[in-house]
Write a protein that holds these residues in place. Sequence first.
Motif, PDB file in Angstrom:
ATOM      1  N   GLY C 109     -45.689  14.339 -66.445  1.00 34.35           N
ATOM      2  CA  GLY C 109     -46.321  13.142 -66.824  1.00 34.35           C
ATOM      3  C   GLY C 109     -47.597  12.648 -67.631  1.00 34.35           C
ATOM      4  N   ALA C 110     -47.615  11.088 -67.326  1.00 37.32           N
ATOM      5  CA  ALA C 110     -48.062  10.549 -68.338  1.00 37.32           C
ATOM      6  C   ALA C 110     -49.514  11.015 -69.323  1.00 37.32           C
ATOM      7  CB  ALA C 110     -48.608   9.090 -67.690  1.00 37.32           C
ATOM      8  N   TYR C 111     -49.909  11.231 -70.078  1.00 35.20           N
ATOM      9  CA  TYR C 111     -51.239  11.529 -70.531  1.00 35.20           C
ATOM     10  C   TYR C 111     -52.167  10.706 -71.839  1.00 35.20           C
ATOM     11  CZ  TYR C 111     -47.200  13.344 -74.173  1.00 35.20           C
ATOM     12  OH  TYR C 111     -47.253  13.247 -75.133  1.00 35.20           O
ATOM     13  N   ASP C 112     -52.851  11.134 -71.829  1.00 39.47           N
ATOM     14  CA  ASP C 112     -53.489  10.514 -73.146  1.00 39.47           C
ATOM     15  C   ASP C 112     -54.091  11.386 -74.679  1.00 39.47           C
ATOM     16  OD1 ASP C 112     -54.265   8.040 -71.734  1.00 39.47           O
ATOM     17  OD2 ASP C 112     -55.094   9.594 -70.480  1.00 39.47           O
ATOM     18  N   LEU C 113     -54.116  12.328 -74.161  1.00 34.01           N
ATOM     19  CA  LEU C 113     -54.041  13.004 -75.273  1.00 34.01           C
ATOM     20  C   LEU C 113     -53.698  15.308 -74.748  1.00 34.01           C
ATOM     21  CD1 LEU C 113     -56.057  13.588 -78.457  1.00 34.01           C
ATOM     22  CD2 LEU C 113     -58.381  13.333 -76.318  1.00 34.01           C
ATOM     23  N   VAL C 114     -53.908  15.011 -76.040  1.00 34.63           N
ATOM     24  CA  VAL C 114     -53.093  16.815 -76.060  1.00 34.63           C
ATOM     25  C   VAL C 114     -54.418  17.723 -77.171  1.00 34.63           C
ATOM     26  CG1 VAL C 114     -51.418  18.320 -76.146  1.00 34.63           C
ATOM     27  CG2 VAL C 114     -50.322  16.322 -76.268  1.00 34.63           C
ATOM     28  N   ILE C 115     -54.821  18.445 -76.684  1.00 35.91           N
ATOM     29  CA  ILE C 115     -55.364  19.242 -78.014  1.00 35.91           C
ATOM     30  C   ILE C 115     -54.741  20.699 -78.115  1.00 35.91           C
ATOM     31  CG2 ILE C 115     -57.968  19.683 -77.752  1.00 35.91           C
ATOM     32  CD1 ILE C 115     -58.861  17.392 -76.490  1.00 35.91           C
ATOM     33  N   ALA C 116     -55.110  20.986 -79.253  1.00 33.69           N
ATOM     34  CA  ALA C 116     -54.554  22.082 -79.312  1.00 33.69           C
ATOM     35  C   ALA C 116     -55.897  23.237 -80.429  1.00 33.69           C
ATOM     36  CB  ALA C 116     -53.214  22.737 -80.024  1.00 33.69           C
ATOM     37  N   GLY C 117     -56.072  24.428 -80.005  1.00 35.37           N
ATOM     38  CA  GLY C 117     -56.728  25.611 -81.138  1.00 35.37           C
ATOM     39  C   GLY C 117     -56.064  25.146 -82.880  1.00 35.37           C
ATOM     40  N   LYS C 118     -56.595  24.814 -84.270  1.00 40.65           N
ATOM     41  CA  LYS C 118     -56.236  24.595 -85.489  1.00 40.65           C
ATOM     42  C   LYS C 118     -55.153  25.741 -85.727  1.00 40.65           C
ATOM     43  CE  LYS C 118     -58.290  26.859 -88.969  1.00 40.65           C
ATOM     44  NZ  LYS C 118     -59.147  26.426 -90.505  1.00 40.65           N
ATOM     45  N   GLN C 119     -55.269  26.727 -84.618  1.00 45.09           N
ATOM     46  CA  GLN C 119     -53.723  27.796 -84.870  1.00 45.09           C
ATOM     47  C   GLN C 119     -54.078  28.650 -84.476  1.00 45.09           C
ATOM     48  OE1 GLN C 119     -55.149  28.873 -89.627  1.00 45.09           O
ATOM     49  NE2 GLN C 119     -55.304  30.502 -89.295  1.00 45.09           N
ATOM     50  N   ALA C 120     -53.328  29.817 -84.172  1.00 50.58           N
ATOM     51  CA  ALA C 120     -53.721  30.983 -83.415  1.00 50.58           C
ATOM     52  C   ALA C 120     -53.926  32.220 -84.712  1.00 50.58           C
ATOM     53  CB  ALA C 120     -52.264  31.482 -82.824  1.00 50.58           C
ATOM     54  N   ILE C 121     -54.825  33.863 -83.776  1.00 54.07           N
ATOM     55  CA  ILE C 121     -55.746  34.207 -85.135  1.00 54.07           C
ATOM     56  C   ILE C 121     -54.469  35.599 -84.844  1.00 54.07           C
ATOM     57  CG2 ILE C 121     -57.469  33.858 -84.477  1.00 54.07           C
ATOM     58  CD1 ILE C 121     -57.821  36.473 -82.283  1.00 54.07           C
ATOM     59  N   ASP C 122     -53.287  35.959 -84.020  1.00 55.32           N
ATOM     60  CA  ASP C 122     -52.381  36.668 -83.694  1.00 55.32           C
ATOM     61  C   ASP C 122     -51.457  36.346 -85.291  1.00 55.32           C
ATOM     62  OD1 ASP C 122     -50.588  34.623 -82.762  1.00 55.32           O
ATOM     63  OD2 ASP C 122     -49.894  35.809 -81.548  1.00 55.32           O
ATOM     64  N   GLY C 123     -50.370  34.272 -85.683  1.00 53.49           N
ATOM     65  CA  GLY C 123     -49.602  34.650 -85.949  1.00 53.49           C
ATOM     66  C   GLY C 123     -50.254  33.496 -87.679  1.00 53.49           C
ATOM     67  N   ASP C 124     -51.520  32.526 -86.979  1.00 53.35           N
ATOM     68  CA  ASP C 124     -51.815  32.273 -88.381  1.00 53.35           C
ATOM     69  C   ASP C 124     -51.390  30.701 -88.803  1.00 53.35           C
ATOM     70  OD1 ASP C 124     -54.761  32.982 -88.593  1.00 53.35           O
ATOM     71  OD2 ASP C 124     -53.917  34.604 -89.271  1.00 53.35           O
ATOM     72  N   THR C 125     -50.453  30.163 -88.601  1.00 57.82           N
ATOM     73  CA  THR C 125     -49.471  29.186 -88.783  1.00 57.82           C
ATOM     74  C   THR C 125     -49.408  27.883 -88.733  1.00 57.82           C
ATOM     75  OG1 THR C 125     -48.231  29.441 -87.008  1.00 57.82           O
ATOM     76  CG2 THR C 125     -47.177  30.680 -87.673  1.00 57.82           C
ATOM     77  N   ALA C 126     -50.412  27.532 -87.889  1.00 58.22           N
ATOM     78  CA  ALA C 126     -51.104  26.401 -87.566  1.00 58.22           C
ATOM     79  C   ALA C 126     -49.896  25.339 -87.687  1.00 58.22           C
ATOM     80  CB  ALA C 126     -51.991  25.917 -88.593  1.00 58.22           C
ATOM     81  N   GLN C 127     -48.424  25.808 -87.079  1.00 55.06           N
ATOM     82  CA  GLN C 127     -47.442  25.138 -87.146  1.00 55.06           C
ATOM     83  C   GLN C 127     -47.482  24.219 -86.016  1.00 55.06           C
ATOM     84  OE1 GLN C 127     -45.218  26.984 -90.485  1.00 55.06           O
ATOM     85  NE2 GLN C 127     -44.338  27.441 -88.820  1.00 55.06           N
TER      86      GLN C 127
END
Lengths: 397, 385, 261
Positions: C109-127
């Motif tokens: 449903g509706a949302y205003d903002l999605v937040i994630a960490g800059k990357q994951a430490i296992d893959g380190d891709t930031a994609q």
Amino acid sequence: MSVQVISNTCTGCETCVSACPFGAIEMRGGKAFITESCTLCGACIEACEFKAIERTGEEAVAAAKDLSAFKGVWVFAEQHKGGISSVTLELLGEGRKLADKRQTKLSAVFIGQDIKNRAKDLIAHGADVVYLADDPALKDFNDDSYSAVLTTLATLHKPEIILAGATAIGRSFIPKVAAKLYTGLTADCTVLDIDPETGNLHQTRPAFGGNIMATIVSPNHRPQMATVRHKVMKPAPRNDARTGEIIEVKFTQTGDVRTKVIKTVEELGETVNICEANIIVAGGRGMGGVKNFHLLEELAKVLGGAVAATRGAVDEGWIPYSHQVGQTGKTVCPKLYIACGISGAIQHVAGMQSSDVIVAINKDPDAPIFSVATYGIVGDVLEVLPVMIKKFKEIRG
Amino acid sequence: MDYLLTEDQIMIRDLARQIAVEKIVPVRAELDEQNKFPTDIMKAMAQADLFGIYIPEEYGGLGKKSFELYIAIEEISKACLGVSTSYAANALGTYPILLHGSDAQKKKYLPNIASGKHLAAFGLTEANAGSDASGVQTTAKLEGNEYVLNGTKQWITNGGEAQIYTVIAITDKSKGARGASCFIVEKGTPGFTFGKKENKMGIRASSTTELIFNNCRIPKENLIAREGMGFIVAMKTLDCSRAGVGAQGVGVAQGAIDECIKFAKGRVQFGQPITSFQAIQHMLADMQTQTEAARALVYSAARMMDSGAKDFSRASAMAKLFATDTGMKVTTDAVQIMGGSGYMKEYPVEKMMRDAKILQIYEGTNQIQRNVIALDMIKEASRQK
Amino acid sequence: MNIIVLVKQVPDTSEVKINRETNTLIRDGVPSIINPFDMFAIEEALRLREQHGGKVTAVTMGPPQAADALKETVAMGVDEVVLLSDRAFAGADTWATSYTLAQGIKKLGAYDLVIAGKQAIDGDTAQVGPETADMLGIPFIAYIKKIEAIAGGKMTVERMMDDGYDVVESSLPALITVVKEINQPRLPSLKGKMKAKNLKVTTLTAKDINADENLLGLKGSPTKVVRIFPPAPRGQREILSGTIEQQVDQVVKKLKEQSLV
């Protein structure tokens, strides 16, 4: 496709169990067993001395795309205020090699404002074609507009390969392009090679904090996209005699402008960009306190280098986070890295192990840092540094 | 040893431990050196709900009891007694309201204490009243709808930092101990100020000040229980908190053992780690055995209190006495094992030893505890005749 | 404000050790944790909720045991959690992961903002952040170190760049990835832990999120890992001995020979 254990051949030696980076192999009834967590990476196949693990089944063919229609190697030519970034020259160097292997053209995509006069520099450094998008609306980096330019061009011209620097800009907007094009993207590559038969780009990158290397391909998708780590590839030499074509691309804003840069703040001086430094002097908890950090600064000054630190030292508040090297900080690959009072935790080593020469100073001869060091000095860092500063001052006059 | 903690008790222990390790250990030396109140740590503890452990759910707490509180105190004390003193003194200041306050008082004060928004302190000690609580000279006089407080409290933990103070003052001098009453005084009340912060040997992260009342007027409804109940409130409060001081002793002892064994394993003399010497081994064995005995005593006292037992003065006094004497002894031995290093501020055990000393002194010196225990024994023996 | 936080359960790489003889990872006893960068995302979401009201929903894609990571977010104060779990998701690369997350988010449903960490430490891709934003059709801004303001369907943020930072304005909804500077994550609370203990985690499967099977998991992933191998050992390694003076002399000489200084 799956990876399977040939039960009769398996000796139960468990080598594959520890070789699996995903913990997907268990021992069942004295034989290796591959669980659902398997990602088909094939590490176990390499590890098995008895050839008891094999790949089976046909490669799933998602041949939605006619791969042969994709030709040419592209690089995203990053610039900053009109100055071509050093990583761009490295990409041109690597791109040139790949293009020559594929007997195809190397093109650069150059996006910004008032950059027209620099396009020929890209040709001098190896590009055959420059796609130039020079527009006031492209003055500042913007994920939407940058990805729009590159996506449009790539859809039109169908390159086989697109390379970009693994910089703040590259790692931010390149994934959006890959998402749009429904193609594979490999982050932060350190080695690239091409399979002459299939045209598959073999993209090798560190994973698990640099503890293992993974080679990744996108067999059924084009263009093959990769971001490339700074300072790993050799920069292309300049040759002003080279000629090439500059194609101007008109930028038209499609849809709303959803994001815009209001202000750009450069942080100079104290926050040296340690990623750019050729010599780094780094300190860890073993420095014993902020009061001893002047030794690092002094040595860095004598050598013309930058000061960096471990997470431990940063967490202690001895130096700002912008100087942190490691998995949760920056990845650096200088020509010389001097590790002072650093134990060598994996999280730190991940960020500096690609340095050309590593000198480690630690009083504990068993410190893990010595296993990545080119030269190890065993001794109290607070005693070693003053001596080192003195000696370097002598030879530098 | 396994004390068969419940799932919730383990949860409390683990979270308190996490705060101790992540938030307290990195800054404890600095807090000690700079005599600095741990405001940020108190905030983290508040956010983690540690201040509401022993407060009933209807007042915004977790509805647990003394045992759960002591578990938290023990974990915090492993890292720093200065911080744990600030934390435990908050409970001390809260008990008068919790045990004897009216529903209106509870509703007004407990939710803010449970959430950690307000810190509490208890004011009993004065220049001429310490172990002898009947020497209290602070007075409270009823004038219309207000009590007027005059006098000075001394060495009050959380002084200046707390918003809520429960204070013992004399309402009727002629009745001696039965003329004392307990009041709630809020920080900021006109006529209520603080003396300078004391410069202490240990527990330097905690704040200790005088409370100065100079014609301080508080509403009549801030009287806890009735006039004349002050000493009963104080004694019941101390009965509840005393074993918590024991938990501090257990914590600091264990903290010192953990530091000292880590050091001793790496310390090489005569070509081998000092842990290979029997002299050291026997010291370590005694330290751990004494600490475990202290822990068992503190936990038993807590379980007895929480079971609804009416009279547990002797149990809590024994727990305080034994566990704090153990805390002092074990921290001293830890310094001894670590030798010169132990005496240096680079290592935390000298601080633990300085900190531990107060445990034998505050909330009733260990000599007073022995009096309490002995008098209770004699009383029981007389009853049996 | 409705805020969605993307989290990933990862092996704690700081606990991963290397067997130097075989150059393989020692995974035994390595705990699973919430990706450390995601902790900053969770904290920022909780702070925004404290300022603006609303709710925070944590979403993850993973095997059933990834529910533990979601429970940890509840212990910190997250309101609702959704686990995207299906055998069809297994083996997903960043593209297929982003597709799955985007499909899951659309379901919420509706949302205003999605937040994630800059990357994951296992893959380190930031994609996964930018790819998910693209599939949701919302603006994306990486490396946020500060949210300056949120009001009137807009937000102003500070984005870290290699040589400083940009102040960027964006319309909402948007997806941002955050860096360490943005805040200090809180510890869990006892009340949160008790809530988490009794929580039944909502699980959505491929069918629940109306996903195209061909775009999921290994099958939907453009990239394939073809080889995993230990990094090449470094060339010469020399641990020096002698007095400090002697050791320093040797190093200085060697570095001079290689024209490094």
